[in-house]
Design an enzyme around this catalytic site. Structure first.
Site, PDB file in Angstrom:
ATOM      1  N   HIS A 866     -12.652  74.746 -78.289  1.00  0.00           N
ATOM      2  CA  HIS A 866     -12.755  76.279 -78.055  1.00  0.00           C
ATOM      3  C   HIS A 866     -11.805  76.436 -76.633  1.00  0.00           C
ATOM      4  O   HIS A 866     -11.036  75.580 -76.161  1.00  0.00           O
ATOM      5  CB  HIS A 866     -14.084  76.528 -77.588  1.00  0.00           C
ATOM      6  CG  HIS A 866     -14.869  75.712 -76.304  1.00  0.00           C
ATOM      7  ND1 HIS A 866     -14.547  75.791 -75.193  1.00  0.00           N
ATOM      8  CD2 HIS A 866     -15.717  74.867 -76.434  1.00  0.00           C
ATOM      9  CE1 HIS A 866     -15.100  74.889 -74.381  1.00  0.00           C
ATOM     10  NE2 HIS A 866     -15.967  74.362 -75.199  1.00  0.00           N
ATOM     11  N   CYS A 890     -17.195  68.955 -75.301  1.00  0.00           N
ATOM     12  CA  CYS A 890     -16.227  69.829 -76.387  1.00  0.00           C
ATOM     13  C   CYS A 890     -14.846  69.384 -75.753  1.00  0.00           C
ATOM     14  O   CYS A 890     -14.444  68.840 -74.853  1.00  0.00           O
ATOM     15  CB  CYS A 890     -16.589  71.432 -76.055  1.00  0.00           C
ATOM     16  SG  CYS A 890     -18.172  71.615 -77.005  1.00  0.00           S
TER      17      CYS A 890
END
Length: 914
Positions: A866, A890
């Site tokens: 992301h 992430c």
């Protein structure tokens, strides 16, 4: 050079003000805050104009504006006085000037030198610089400050040459020193690991490193600036009446430099002497011209590298007239003189030329092989006279630079005294330069040379006993008369024009040297030895008697009417004509093109050179002409091929050698000389051999053959020509197979690739460190990864990159590589093999951040690619972290990069995390 603004630099400058004004008394605050700084401008010594031209003025403006911008004072204004003699910097009202004033005026001259003082790079070779801190060991807090430099393409080439030269040194000095404004600031080493070309380390803090970087990147001022209370006239480099040079306070040569200025030999610039700057060829010549009182100029049209408007052009004409340089000299006179070149200039200026130099005094030095014959002769004479010392006990450093202080010191060792016409010469205790038109000496001369310079017209020596040399140098027309048992050790005659020497009343010279180039020289009297090192002179020795006459110069016309026992025209002395009108015992003719005639007779004549005509009557005459390399061949023995992983042994032997000859031998590889494989004293005999082993670094795309050559060079004394023989052979190289290289690379890369981050948690580390494209492709293909789509993603934690491959199993090709931020040390992105599980353009929004788009992996978990963190509900980033472990697991990416992943990578694509 590129400019880089450093945060906190102004504070660093203020902090280190005392480094620039050491010993200064504290000044009240209101007196250290002027809004206007005014500097007097001093042009470089020898500049041919009294004011800055447009180009120089703009260079000064550019450097000052860069320095002001570095200090966050870009709003300051730089202006020049109408006569360009001063520059004014108007600072903001609240800007401090303590430290700033000194920082702006720094010269900024940067060079990188080896142990011999040779400058390999300058500031012009640096394109970027940055300061940083590096940890001394893994996990430790950063402690050591460094400076990382990026070089220009030319700088990289120069550094590669420097590294090759350093690697070949035998004294172990393998680094360059970074010298800024005459002070050594650091040692330079390759900087690849930190992402640059040169890594500078030294005894400096991070703040000091930042200040040094600022000085480097601002560039070098083309003029000297001195802070004044108000604009002033330009400082003209003239002799000050009461010289005061702050840059030589405590210097080892301070007294010699002050003396040189007092004598008008050396000019300071605005109170600066720059004693440790290398002396340029032009500067050395100007100093010698001033010493000798040169005034007559010859044409300089034959000089190849002299700008028409060079400030020193007239002095080059004077130097040609005095024989200090040749009329066809092709050197750059703006460049620094090497020590060997300076030796030759001093030897020519003070007539140290001798037919037989005491070259054994150079045996103590191990680095004289590269010197020319004239350089060796000059060095030997100067070392024997105590003028020159070695750089160390065993090195002369002939290729190294000589500083202004060293050059002046050597000159004043030869002639420490410059007496006036009414001085008591008998009181002098060392060498003296005498400039009067008429000079009379009597009695014993104390130790040291007596040098009669250009303005001398008549010299009278009465009952003089001189152990030092008596030198006639540079006069247009000079007469020397010695009487009343004058006894001279060495009389050196080197006029620019003509000279008449008369030794009468039982006066005598042990050695009479006639040197240089110029007009006619006539001598009468008695000398034990006469040495003619001159060229293209008419020399009348009709009234001389001597034991030996030796000729080493060329193109002379020599008449000898007196009795001389032995005459020798040495090898290298070409085109001389001798008329001998008295009997001589031995005549040696070894100079090419020598002609000997006359009414005299020789008991024996030995002719050792070609094109000689000896019509002089002789009892015996023999010819010993050197055949040189005629009939000699080089036999080269090599194997049929070089086996994979092997080396090449080449051996040469020689046939047709009739007698031993001293040659030079040089090995070549692919047409290029191998510097470490040259022997300048190769004794060629019938059974002589030489061998060379060539080692190879085997690579997949290496050359498939190598050519080895051997060159033999011989300077034939009989012909005066250089003879050469060359042989070479090309040998095939059998390389390893492509499969062998691939398997080797697979093993290497599998051991190389890591999932552990070892960086310094800066974006720069990820920018400057990553695997090569080839290594990435080898790794994913060797792992045997497959994907249900035509794409494959590899999240590399070690260097914080997402690598995108296109293709299929065993044939993946890298098409993209994105800099990212993976999970932090406490929440790492798990290693393993997974797939892209979903995509979301809207991403995730919480009370503290928004990230979008999101591309998930590890199905059923919250792990995903992301964007970096944005303010909730917006696309405005507030956390710019990237290039090091930072997230909760992430993979954070730049906006353009994550959108590329979202738009191009299908769900189901394999993702490898390692």
């Amino acid at each position: 050079m590129k400019r880089r603004v450093l945060s906190g630099l102004l504070a660093a400058v203020l902090l280190f003000t005392t480094a620039f004004a050491a010993g200064a008394d504290p000044v009240p605050e209101e007196e250290t805050q002027p809004a206007v700084l005014t500097y007097a401008v001093a042009l470089p010594e020898g500049a041919d104009d009294s004011r800055m031209d447009d180009e120089t003025m703009e260079r000064v403006r550019a450097v000052l504006e860069r320095r002001l911008a570095q200090l966050d004072l870009a709003q300051a204004e730089v202006s020049f006085s109408d006569d360009r003699a001063a520059v004014t910097v108007t600072l903001p009202v609240d800007a401090p000037d303590e430290g700033v004033a000194e920082f702006l005026a720094l010269q900024g001259r940067l060079s990188f030198t080896d142990a011999d003082g040779k400058a390999w790079l300058t500031g012009a070779d640096v394109s970027a610089a940055e300061a940083g801190l590096s940890a001394s060991a893994e996990g430790e807090e950063a402690q050591t400050a460094y400076i990382l430099l990026t070089l220009t393409d030319e700088g990289r080439r120069a550094y590669a040459e420097a590294q090759a030269a350093l690697d070949a040194r035998e004294d172990g000095s393998s680094t360059l020193s970074a010298v800024l404004d005459g002070a050594t600031i650091a040692q330079a080493a390759p900087g690849e690991q930190e992402g640059g070309d040169l890594l500078l380390t030294g005894d400096f803090t991070e703040d000091e490193a930042k200040l040094l970087v600022a000085r480097i990147m601002a560039g070098e001022l083309p003029v000297a600036l001195t802070l004044t209370d108000a604009p002033s006239q330009p400082a003209v480099p003239e002799e000050p009446s009461e010289p005061s040079f702050p840059d030589i306070a405590g210097h080892w040569a301070a007294a010699e430099l002050e003396r040189a200025v007092e004598l008008g030999l050396l000019n300071g610039v605005d109170g600066k002497m720059l004693p440790d700057n290398p002396v340029k060829r032009s500067e050395a010549i100007v100093i010698l011209n001033r010493t000798l009182g040169a005034s007559v100029q010859d044409a300089t049209a034959g000089l190849k590298n002299v700008p028409q408007n060079a400030w020193y052009a007239a002095d080059l004409g004077k130097a040609i007239h005095l024989g200090l340089i040749d009329a066809d000299d092709s050197r750059n006179f703006d460049a620094a003189a090497t020590r060997a070149e300076a030796f030759v200039l001093l030897a020519r200026a003070f007539a140290y030329d001798r037919a037989e130099a005491a070259s054994d005094v150079l045996d103590a030095f191990t680095d004289t092989a590269s010197m020319t014959a004239e350089q060796k002769q000059a060095a030997a004479a100067l070392v024997a006279a105590g003028v020159v010392n070695g750089d160390t006990e065993t090195t002369l450093a002939p290729s190294g630079a000589l500083t202004r202080a060293q050059f002046v010191t050597m000159l004043l060792r030869i002639v420490p005294y410059f007496p006036t016409e009414d001085a008591d010469l008998s009181a002098l205790t060392g060498g003296a330069l005498l400039t009067g038109s008429t000079v009379e000496l009597s009695g014993s001369a104390p130790a040291g040379d007596r040098v009669f310079a250009c303005g001398t017209e008549e010299v009278t020596l009465s009952g003089v006993t001189a152990d030092g040399r008596v030198v006639l140098k540079g006069a247009e027309a000079v007469k020397l008369t010695a009487s009343k048992d004058t006894a001279l050790s060495v009389l050196a005659v080197d006029p620019a024009g003509t000279a008449e020497v008369t030794l009468r009343d039982d006066s005598h010279a042990d050695t009479l040297v006639i040197a240089g180039t110029g007009g006619a020289v006539a001598c009468q009297g008695e000398a034990s030895n006469i040495e003619i090192t001159a060229s293209n002179r008419t020399i009348d020795l009709s009234g001389m008697e001597a034991d030996t006459l030796t000729v080493t110069g060329s193109g002379n016309t020599i008449v000898v009417d007196g009795a001389v026992r032995a005459v020798s025209v040495n090898a290298g002395a070409a085109g001389n004509t001798l008329t001998l009108n008295k009997k001589v015992e031995t005549l040696l003719v070894a100079g090419v093109g020598t002609k000997v005639d006359g009414k005299g007779k020789a008991e024996s004549v030995d002719i050792r050179a070609v094109d000689c005509e000896v019509s002089l009557s002789a009892d015996s005459k023999i010819e010993n002409i050197d055949p040189g390399l005629a009939g000699v061949t080089i036999e080269m023995d090599v194997p049929a091929s070089v086996k994979a992983g092997g080396s090449l042994l080449t051996k040469v032997s020689f046939t047709g050698v009739s007698e031993e000859k001293l040659c030079s031998a040089q090995w070549y590889q692919n047409g290029q000389p191998l510097e470490a494989y040259r022997n300048s004293r190769f004794a060629l005999t019938a059974d002589k051999t030489s061998s060379h082993t060539t080692y190879f670094t085997f690579t997949k795309d290496m050359e498939t053959s190598v050519t080895i050559g051997f060159r033999l060079t011989y300077d034939n004394p009989s012909t005066g020509e250089t003879e050469e023989l060359y042989a070479e052979k090309t040998v095939p190289i059998e390389n390893y197979s492509d499969e062998w290289y691939y398997q080797r690379d697979v093993n290497r890369v599998l051991n190389l690739v890591s999932s552990t981050y070892r960086g310094n948690y800066t974006t720069a580390y990820a920018v400057n460190n990553d695997y090569e494209t080839y290594e990435k492709e080898v790794w994913v293909n060797a792992k045997g990864y497959s994907s249900s789509t035509k794409y494959l993603l590899w999240i590399n934690r070690a260097y914080q990159h997402v690598n995108v491959f296109e293709g299929s199993k065993g044939n993946w090709k890298l098409i993209k590589s994105f800099l990212v931020g993976t999970g932090a040390a406490s929440t790492p992105t798990p290693t393993g093999l997974t797939t892209v599980s979903y995509k979301s353009a809207g991403g995730w929004t919480t009370s503290t951040y928004t990230v979008r788009p999101v591309v998930g992996f590890y199905p059923g978990t919250g792990y995903a690619f992301h964007s970096r963190l944005c303010y909730p509900g917006t696309d405005t980033e507030y956390d710019y972290s990237a290039g090091y472990p930072i997230s909760h697991g992430c993979v954070r990416m730049y906006k353009s990069d994550i959108w590329w992943i979202y738009n191009n990578i299908p769900v189901g694509t394999t993702v490898a995390i390692f």
